[in-house]
Design an enzyme around this catalytic site. Structure first.
Site, PDB file in Angstrom:
ATOM      1  N   HIS A  85       0.934  -1.287  -0.148  1.00  0.00           N
ATOM      2  CA  HIS A  85      -0.029   0.057  -0.114  1.00  0.00           C
ATOM      3  C   HIS A  85       0.982   1.201   0.068  1.00  0.00           C
ATOM      4  O   HIS A  85       2.150   1.142   0.519  1.00  0.00           O
ATOM      5  CB  HIS A  85      -0.989  -0.236   1.364  1.00  0.00           C
ATOM      6  CG  HIS A  85      -2.090   0.955   1.352  1.00  0.00           C
ATOM      7  ND1 HIS A  85      -1.598   2.210   1.522  1.00  0.00           N
ATOM      8  CD2 HIS A  85      -3.077   0.735   0.675  1.00  0.00           C
ATOM      9  CE1 HIS A  85      -2.884   2.987   1.369  1.00  0.00           C
ATOM     10  NE2 HIS A  85      -3.776   2.360   1.115  1.00  0.00           N
ATOM     11  N   GLU A 133      -3.942   2.496  -7.184  1.00  0.00           N
ATOM     12  CA  GLU A 133      -4.482   3.897  -6.269  1.00  0.00           C
ATOM     13  C   GLU A 133      -3.332   4.819  -6.316  1.00  0.00           C
ATOM     14  O   GLU A 133      -2.183   4.583  -5.894  1.00  0.00           O
ATOM     15  CB  GLU A 133      -4.361   3.472  -4.779  1.00  0.00           C
ATOM     16  CG  GLU A 133      -5.490   2.574  -4.255  1.00  0.00           C
ATOM     17  CD  GLU A 133      -5.656   2.624  -2.691  1.00  0.00           C
ATOM     18  OE1 GLU A 133      -4.758   2.828  -2.055  1.00  0.00           O
ATOM     19  OE2 GLU A 133      -6.466   1.740  -2.317  1.00  0.00           O
TER      20      GLU A 133
HETATM   21  O1  G3P Z   1      -6.810   1.196   0.385  1.00  0.00           O
HETATM   22  C1  G3P Z   1      -7.828   1.949  -0.011  1.00  0.00           C
HETATM   23  C2  G3P Z   1      -7.300   3.562   0.305  1.00  0.00           C
HETATM   24  O2  G3P Z   1      -5.925   3.813   0.229  1.00  0.00           O
HETATM   25  C3  G3P Z   1      -8.312   4.648  -0.140  1.00  0.00           C
HETATM   26  O3  G3P Z   1      -8.177   5.613   0.768  1.00  0.00           O
HETATM   27  O4  G3P Z   1      -9.529   7.200   2.013  1.00  0.00           O
HETATM   28  O5  G3P Z   1      -9.107   7.738  -0.284  1.00  0.00           O
HETATM   29  O6  G3P Z   1     -10.655   5.937   0.458  1.00  0.00           O
HETATM   30  P1  G3P Z   1      -9.544   6.620   0.628  1.00  0.00           P
END
Ligand code: G3P
Length: 208
Positions: A85, A133
């Site tokens: 992550h 992400e």
């Molecule tokens: O792993 C999911 C995360 O990093 C996304 O975070 O708070 O942007 O939904 P968020």
């Protein structure tokens, strides 16, 4: 239901993490959640959700103080492991070794990638889930769907591997855009972990 992975990060722990897991379970028992090592066993014991640990190490059982082995994760009920992550970055060699160890003992893997280049490398490890992400958008005001639609589309076109998308996803519209652009699921955290009514919010995101 839209396939979803909910990362608890360290927003919730102890009783609060368990309560949130129970709320999620009421929506759908198949939703994957990622929790801290310290919360794994209680959530595994008291819900039917597939629970992933937010990180594990490749170390073997033995003289490795403070590391979390795949065996230990499995023993307390983990179905799988998050790796790499953006808040817990790992070198590729470390990811590779850890994936090999996890596969041997039957743990699934959910590996995060920050961009197409990284996603292509990770694809070679054949993870159960590959999650795109963009780090700068995590927990941000503007979702990846609205801010980087072109990148999601590019990944869908060039990666040739199923992938989830996360970062700043907050609304049904964000989810729809990501799915339309080629994602096979979504990853979220703050929208659920910080919601006043997580059940209602979750339902609005993932039910058709
Ligand atoms: O792993 C999911 C995360 O990093 C996304 O975070 O708070 O942007 O939904 P968020």
């Amino acid at each position: 239901m839209i396939p979803i992975i909910i990362n608890f990060k360290t927003y919730k722990s102890g009783k609060d993490a368990l309560n949130l897991a129970k709320q999620i379970e009421k929506i759908n028992k198949k939703i994957i959640i990622g929790v801290q090592a310290t919360d794994l066993h209680s959530i595994y014991s008291l819900t039917k959700l597939p629970v992933f640990i937010q990180h594990a190490d490749f170390h073997e059982p033995g003289r490795n103080t403070g590391f979390i082995t795949p065996e230990a994760s499995y023993a307390v009920g983990a179905k799988g492991v998050f790796l790499n992550h953006s808040e817990h970055k790992l070198r590729f060699g470390v990811i590779k070794k850890t994936v090999e160890r996890c596969k041997k003992i039957g743990l699934k893997t959910a590996i995060f990638a920050a961009n197409l280049r990284e996603a292509k490398k990770i694809k070679k490890l054949n993870p159960t889930y590959l999650i795109y992400e963009p780090p700068k958008l995590v927990a941000g005001k503007v979702s990846v769907s609205k801010s980087k639609p072109g990148l999601i589309k590019e990944i869908a076109k060039k990666l040739k591997y199923d992938f989830y998308v996360g970062a700043g996803i907050k609304t049904r519209e964000d989810v729809k855009i990501a799915m339309k652009l080629g994602a096979s699921g979504i990853a979220v955290s703050s929208v659920i972990t910080k919601a006043k009514n997580p059940r209602k919010k979750l339902k609005s995101l993932i039910t058709y």
